[in-house]
Scaffold this active site. Structure first.
Site, short mmCIF file in Angstrom:
data_model
loop_
_atom_site.label_atom_id
_atom_site.label_comp_id
_atom_site.label_asym_id
_atom_site.label_seq_id
_atom_site.Cartn_x
_atom_site.Cartn_y
_atom_site.Cartn_z
N PRO A 185 -36.25 -19.39 3.81
CG PRO A 185 -37.27 -19.86 1.77
CD PRO A 185 -36.47 -18.84 2.48
CB CYS A 186 -33.86 -23.02 6.57
SG CYS A 186 -32.60 -21.92 5.94
CB THR A 187 -36.83 -27.35 3.37
OG1 THR A 187 -36.00 -26.80 2.36
CG2 THR A 187 -38.25 -26.90 3.13
CG PHE A 196 -31.40 -26.18 8.75
CD1 PHE A 196 -30.32 -27.06 8.66
CD2 PHE A 196 -31.39 -25.03 7.99
CE1 PHE A 196 -29.25 -26.77 7.84
CE2 PHE A 196 -30.32 -24.75 7.17
CZ PHE A 196 -29.25 -25.61 7.09
#
Length: 354
Positions: free
Chosen positions: A88-90, A92
């Site tokens: 999960p890469c909130t 970006f």
């Protein structure tokens, strides 16, 4: 590659298992998974029969690679065939850029990319698939250093890679959902290629995919779906009463003077595109979000929220797939996942070279 003799897969950041389901449909067996959300863990355990032990319910930062390999039933010196995961890469994601502290790169989630490359380096799989938000590829302050570092770490782990942003709709998924895929194998091995589009149409006012076969539409996907009304499907509150009059495929802009509404309610471009957005039965669904606000679509063209069986169809989960948790948890599990059909098309390409 028959289902019985499929290669051994291990899965990180498994969520509800969209990526994993696609990988299994391509002939692999997901034998170990790491996921910290309790509902998603239970969803995985209900639907995946090849897991050798319970899902490791923990934050990946606290899980040793040896523990994951042992959970997959792999002994000393044995390597998995495939490592998969979508950290999960909130920071970006499109919505992540709104927050200044995320823009400054202070989001702890950013380090989850490094958790993936650590397992890659230590588990030494015969191939890997990494999926992420396409904004990670943007040439800006937040994304570029993170993306460059990720590619460098994959290289340092001894892997060759190829990457591309794929739109799920171009692969037969009835939802426009662009995602970044990175695949790779140890240096010196035959490289897989990413799949070529099977379907095409227009997306964000430009042509995309393979024009010879039209995108699968929301209308086609939801045909014959059996669903009971859900207690939360009515849209009330301040703006809910506006939804019924909005035509399919349109949004709040219907109520602007620029669209010649006799009694305008909104300023032009004053809201997100998805505000009061209705599905068009003749097009794929727009991207379905994990945590939509009360007026964030897509809504059903009948003027209500989508029901769980409908959302599953728009992601290409089988009707029989069971999701565990309350309605907003199920929404988050689905909204965060990779459409299984898209994952399958990528995994099939990887399987060809193994």
């Amino acid at each position: 590659m028959g289902n019985m003799t499929g290669g051994v897969g291990i899965s990180l950041f498994s969520g509800a298992g969209g990526l994993d389901l696609g990988v299994e449909n391509a002939g692999f067996e997901v034998r170990a998974a790491v996921e910290r959300d309790r509902d998603a863990v239970m969803t995985m355990e209900k639907n995946f029969i090849h897991l050798k032990s319970p899902v490791l319910q923990n934050d990946i930062l606290n899980v040793e690679t040896e523990e994951i390999l042992a959970a997959a039933g792999l002994g000393e010196g044995e390597r998995p065939d495939l490592l998969v995961g979508g950290p999960p890469c909130t920071p970006f994601s499109k919505s992540g850029f709104w927050l200044e502290w995320k823009r400054a790169g202070l989001d702890p989630d950013a380090s989850l990319l490094q958790a993936y490359t650590r397992v890659l380096r230590e588990a030494r799989p015969r191939a890997f698939i990494l999926e992420n938000v396409y904004a990670l590829t943007y040439n800006n302050k937040a994304s570029k250093p993170a993306f460059d570092r990720l590619l460098r770490e994959i290289d340092e782990a001894g892997y060759e890679l190829t990457w591309r942003v794929l739109n799920a709709a171009d692969f037969g998924v009835p939802q426009a959902r662009p995602r970044l895929f990175i695949i790779g194998v140890p240096k010196g091995q035959k490289m897989p290629v990413l799949p070529t589009a099977t379907h095409g149409g227009s997306w964000e006012r430009r042509a995309t995919g393979n024009a010879e076969r039209p995108h699968v539409t929301a209308g086609e996907a939801l045909k014959g779906v059996v669903s009971d009304p859900e207690p939360t499907e009515e849209v009330g509150g301040r703006w809910g009463h506006l939804l019924p009059d909005i035509p399919p495929g349109q949004n709040y802009l219907f109520y602007t003077k620029e669209k010649d509404h006799p009694d305008p309610v909104f300023e032009w471009r004053s809201k997100y595109w998805s505000f009061l957005l209705k599905l068009d039965p003749n097009k794929p669904s727009p991207t379905i979000q994990a945590q939509p606000g009360p007026y964030v679509g897509p809504f059903h063209w009948e003027g209500r929220r989508l029901r769980v069986p409908e959302v599953k169809r728009l992601f290409t989960f089988p009707d029989s797939f069971e999701l565990v948790g309350k309605r907003n948890s199920v929404q988050a599990q689905l909204g965060n996942c990779v459409p299984p059909l898209l994952a399958q098309r990528v995994a099939e390409q990887v399987a060809k070279v193994l």
